[in-house]
Design a protein around this motif. Structure first.
Motif, short mmCIF file in Angstrom:
data_model
loop_
_atom_site.label_atom_id
_atom_site.label_comp_id
_atom_site.label_asym_id
_atom_site.label_seq_id
_atom_site.Cartn_x
_atom_site.Cartn_y
_atom_site.Cartn_z
N VAL A 189 0.83 -1.21 0.00
CA VAL A 189 0.00 0.00 0.00
C VAL A 189 0.86 1.26 0.00
CG1 VAL A 189 -1.89 -1.18 1.16
CG2 VAL A 189 -0.21 0.06 2.52
N ALA A 190 2.11 1.16 0.44
CA ALA A 190 2.98 2.33 0.44
C ALA A 190 3.49 2.66 -0.95
CB ALA A 190 4.17 2.11 1.38
N ALA A 191 3.69 1.66 -1.80
CA ALA A 191 4.24 1.90 -3.14
C ALA A 191 3.62 0.93 -4.13
CB ALA A 191 5.77 1.75 -3.13
N PRO A 192 2.34 1.15 -4.52
CA PRO A 192 1.70 0.23 -5.49
C PRO A 192 2.41 0.16 -6.84
CG PRO A 192 0.08 1.65 -4.41
CD PRO A 192 1.43 2.18 -4.05
N PRO A 193 3.04 1.25 -7.34
CA PRO A 193 3.69 1.12 -8.65
C PRO A 193 4.93 0.25 -8.64
CG PRO A 193 3.16 3.43 -8.17
CD PRO A 193 3.01 2.65 -6.90
N GLU A 194 5.53 0.00 -7.47
CA GLU A 194 6.76 -0.80 -7.40
C GLU A 194 6.41 -2.27 -7.64
OE1 GLU A 194 8.71 -3.04 -5.15
OE2 GLU A 194 10.06 -2.72 -6.85
N GLU A 195 6.90 -2.82 -8.74
CA GLU A 195 6.45 -4.13 -9.18
C GLU A 195 6.73 -5.24 -8.17
OE1 GLU A 195 7.98 -5.03 -13.01
OE2 GLU A 195 7.03 -3.31 -14.00
N GLY A 196 7.92 -5.23 -7.57
CA GLY A 196 8.24 -6.30 -6.62
C GLY A 196 7.32 -6.27 -5.42
N ALA A 197 7.14 -5.10 -4.82
CA ALA A 197 6.26 -4.99 -3.65
C ALA A 197 4.82 -5.32 -4.02
CB ALA A 197 6.36 -3.58 -3.07
N ALA A 198 4.40 -4.91 -5.22
CA ALA A 198 3.03 -5.19 -5.64
C ALA A 198 2.80 -6.68 -5.82
CB ALA A 198 2.72 -4.44 -6.94
N ALA A 199 3.75 -7.39 -6.41
CA ALA A 199 3.59 -8.83 -6.62
C ALA A 199 3.53 -9.57 -5.29
CB ALA A 199 4.73 -9.36 -7.49
N ARG A 200 4.43 -9.22 -4.35
CA ARG A 200 4.40 -9.88 -3.04
C ARG A 200 3.11 -9.55 -2.28
NH1 ARG A 200 9.76 -8.05 -3.37
NH2 ARG A 200 9.26 -6.20 -2.10
N GLY A 201 2.73 -8.30 -2.33
CA GLY A 201 1.51 -7.91 -1.62
C GLY A 201 0.28 -8.60 -2.18
#
Length: 769
Positions: free
Chosen positions: A315-327
């Motif tokens: 939720v802090a950085a939705p555009p960041e692909e790695g964080a989005a995939a894990r989230g």
């Protein structure tokens, strides 16, 4: 068509202080700087589907909305301007940081579609291009400014701040200029007023969700309808209607897909925020703490901390692909664990705007819930042209279409909107044919009553919706539709080929395809009419004047229209169409003083096609000066009229003639009357009157509803079903409706005859009790 008139958005970007910069740099450094600058700007513009129209020194001009519009052309242009600023901030070619001003303006141009390509110099012509160039002069370095039309087109999508009042060269009135802060944060959608005409669809979708819960077999429900049909509103009502199933609370997890979200999985991040009760402005420690509390009791302690951390990064950085995939992986497991304890509905609004990763997320969630036999349902809203392929679930998928509202429902909605706006309910009769059963169009037309509209009287939101529909057509389909709209009456293949100078056999398949798409309506005589008046208006307005004149030369239209005097003289508000016509010409029916036959009314109409689409020749009239009458005239029989009555366009009475009504015992032939199954009221729902052998049919497919009646150059709105009076007489009053004489029974569209005891209109169905 080689050229078209279109509403486009123009972006103009220019380097700040370029002259001083070039003077102090070496020529080789200038070349390096220019290549980096133009390459960066052009790459951003192409990514946002903009067309670079020209390079002017170190300035760049781009068009959005050509060769095709998607309804968000202005939004794409502004987002491109913001990204240009961000991209240039990250680059320092030749050790120099470039600052750019960007101006964005929206307006009408004449565009050469064949030449629309990057570097197609001179593709478009219009004042909006100059306006965009002037706007950028007032932007701060590194800023983006927009005009008022762009602000309206991006309402709710951008955060804007007004600039101080400015005086732009060449304009007498300071423009309405706004600075763009950035994309707007997601806001909850507020739905006001009653739900109209969607009870059956609501019940169908609710039954599917209840079935998924009771059978513990996931089901996929699609709410499908065109833009403005009320998909989001229906989803909102569904969340309220299905709050429990058999007494068990249902957990709803809803996401809305904005156009071009910041991050492919950004809607899922909004869903996580709603689940934990956090906002995108909350600090990271607060987000982690609330996520941990929301997961308490749902996940085991060993998994809870890691899950909260992954979701907080998401939720802090939705555009960041790695964080989005894990989230997204963690969120899918959370939803499945949640469904193991209680029914869950995962809903995504406007799924056709979503990126492929979001679709894959929903498919995997649905498959996992099916394997585990969980009480879970997926609800998605999208347009009819979008297909979501869900393998192996044909028997558990339900498509709920949202057709256009009927006349009764549209009339109810219009009266509610008019009442909320403080407008008379009688205007509903005038707007009914223009709205076309689209709730968003109804809101736009009512809102436009307080503002001057565009030249052809179509509100901007409605124009954008129609533009998208037209631009989905190929060149041949659009050409045929525009030719048919210009012709006005029903066309066949031969007529279309003659207008477009096509060889024999080419037009018929195009006409059939347009009818299949719902843009043309096929008549009993194998001819075709434009199905909706608003589509005809927009399509006809796209034609350049020279091309329209050529169409008229090749095949004069049976529809008599005044010569287009230019945008300033076309009434923008449909409710005042008759009043505007009267004010321009004094008395629009002054040329219709030809002798009317005894016991007949003559009523002018904007088109001469009958309700079934077959063209019928109108009687020829002679004006007092010996010239032809200004508009076609229809004759309709009335057995009680003592003298002929001549009525001009939109009900304007000719000078020296008798007004239909109290003085003569006659009645004006209205184009529509209240439904025979419902009580009549001011501006009530209109249905076409069924023609008989003694009554010449009157076209209902014209652009303008004939609900305004003008006397001696003055106009007064006459609600459908009410009686007209001459100027100086008492105001029109509605007579009581005719009753059948049997308790609890209504006359089934009985035709009135004789002295018209119903208070309705001679030659129309009697009003129901």
């Amino acid at each position: 068509m080689p050229e078209e008139r279109r509403t486009v958005t123009v972006l103009f970007a220019d380097i700040v202080g370029s002259t001083e910069l070039v003077e102090r740099l070496d020529p080789e450094d200038v070349r390096t700087l220019q290549q980096a600058y133009f390459g960066t700007v052009a790459g951003v513009l192409r990514r946002w589907n903009g067309v670079v129209e020209k390079y002017i020194g170190d300035a760049v001009m781009a068009l959005f909305g050509v060769p095709g519009a998607d309804g968000f052309d202005a939004y794409r242009a502004v987002r491109a301007g913001l990204e240009i600023q961000e991209a240039l901030d990250r680059r320092t070619p030749a050790g120099t940081r470039l600052r750019v001003r960007v101006g964005v303006a929206t307006g009408e141009v004449l565009v050469d579609l064949a030449a629309t390509r990057d570097g197609g110099h001179g593709t478009a012509s219009g004042a909006v291009i100059t306006a965009a160039a002037r706007l950028q002069e007032y932007a701060p370095p590194g800023g983006v400014v927009v005009c008022a039309a762009t602000r309206r087109a991006t309402a709710g999508l951008l955060d804007l701040r007004p600039l101080a009042a400015l005086t732009v060269a060449g304009r007498t009135v300071p423009p309405d200029v706004w600075r763009v802060i950035g994309p707007a944060r997601p806001r909850p959608i507020r739905h006001r007023g009653p739900l109209v005409g969607r009870r059956r669809e609501l019940a169908t979708a609710g039954d599917e969700i209840a079935r998924a819960v009771r059978e513990r077999r996931p089901r996929w429900v699609s709410l499908v309808g065109p833009a403005g049909s009320g998909r989001s509103r229906l989803l909102h009502e569904l969340t309220r209607a299905v709050s429990t199933v058999d007494g068990v609370p249902v957990r709803w997890c809803v996401a809305h897909c904005p156009p071009y979200p910041q991050g492919e999985l950004a809607p899922l991040a909004d869903m996580v925020r709603a689940f934990a009760g956090v906002r995108d402005t909350d600090p990271a420690p607060t987000v982690r703490r609330r996520l941990a509390a929301a997961l308490d009791g749902l996940l085991p302690p060993a998994r809870r901390a890691a899950a909260a951390h992954a979701l907080a990064e998401f939720v802090a950085a939705p555009p960041e692909e790695g964080a989005a995939a894990r989230g997204a992986e963690v969120w899918r497991e959370v939803l499945l664990d949640l469904a193991a304890g209680r029914p869950v509905v995962v809903a995504v609004d406007d799924l056709d705007r979503a990126a492929p990763p979001l679709n894959r997320f929903l498919h995997r969630l649905f498959a996992a819930a099916t394997e585990r036999k969980l009480p879970l349902a997926v609800v998605a809203t999208h347009g009819p042209g979008w297909a979501d392929l869900l393998p192996g679930a044909a028997d558990r998928r339900r498509r709920v279409p949202l057709p256009a509202l009927g006349s009764v429902e549209t009339g109810r909605l219009l009266r509610h909107l008019l009442g909320r706006a403080g407008r008379p309910a009688a205007l509903a009769g005038e707007l009914l044919s223009l709205v076309g059963g689209n709730p968003a169009a109804a809101r736009a037309y009512v809102a436009a009553l307080d503002h001057d509209g565009p030249p052809d009287g179509v509100p901007e939101p409605v124009r954008r919706m129609v533009d998208v529909r037209l631009d989905r057509l190929d060149g041949a389909q659009r050409a045929v539709l525009m030719a048919a709209a210009h012709h006005g009456a029903a066309v066949d293949a031969g007529t279309a080929q003659r207008l477009l100078d096509w060889p024999a056999g080419r037009a018929e398949p195009v006409l059939r395809s347009l009818a299949g798409a719902g843009l043309l309506r096929r008549t009993a005589a194998d001819r075709y009419l434009v199905a909706e008046p608003v589509v005809a208006r927009v399509a006809r307005h796209r034609l350049p004047r020279a091309l329209g004149a050529e169409f008229t030369r090749r095949l004069p239209s049976p529809v008599t229209r005044p010569v287009d005097p230019g945008p300033a003289d076309v009434p923008a508000r449909p409710a005042l169409a008759g009043r505007a016509a009267a004010s321009r010409t004094g008395s629009p029916a002054a040329r219709l003083t030809a002798t009317a036959p005894r016991n007949h009314h003559r009523v002018a109409r904007p088109t001469v096609a009958d309700p079934h689409g077959d063209p019928t020749a109108a009687p020829t009239l002679t004006a007092p000066d010996g010239g032809p009458a200004a508009a076609p005239v229809w004759s309709t029989t009335s057995s009680t009229t003592a003298a002929g009555t001549v009525v001009g366009p939109h009900g304007a009475r000719a000078a020296g003639t008798t007004v239909a009504g109290r003085g003569t015992g006659g009645r004006t032939h209205h184009p529509a009357v209240a439904s025979p199954r419902r009580p009549a009221d001011a501006g009530g729902t209109a249905l076409p009157a069924k023609p008989t052998a003694s009554r010449v049919p009157v076209d209902r497919s014209g652009d303008r509803p004939a609900a305004a009646t003008a006397w001696d150059g003055r106009a007064a709105v006459v609600p459908i079903g009410e009686r007209t009076e001459p100027v100086g007489g008492r105001p029109p009053t509605a007579r009581p409706p005719r009753r059948s004489g049997m308790p609890g029974r209504e006359p089934a569209g009985e035709w009135a005859s004789g002295r018209d005891r119903t208070g309705g209109v001679a030659g129309t169905p009697a009003l129901a009790a």
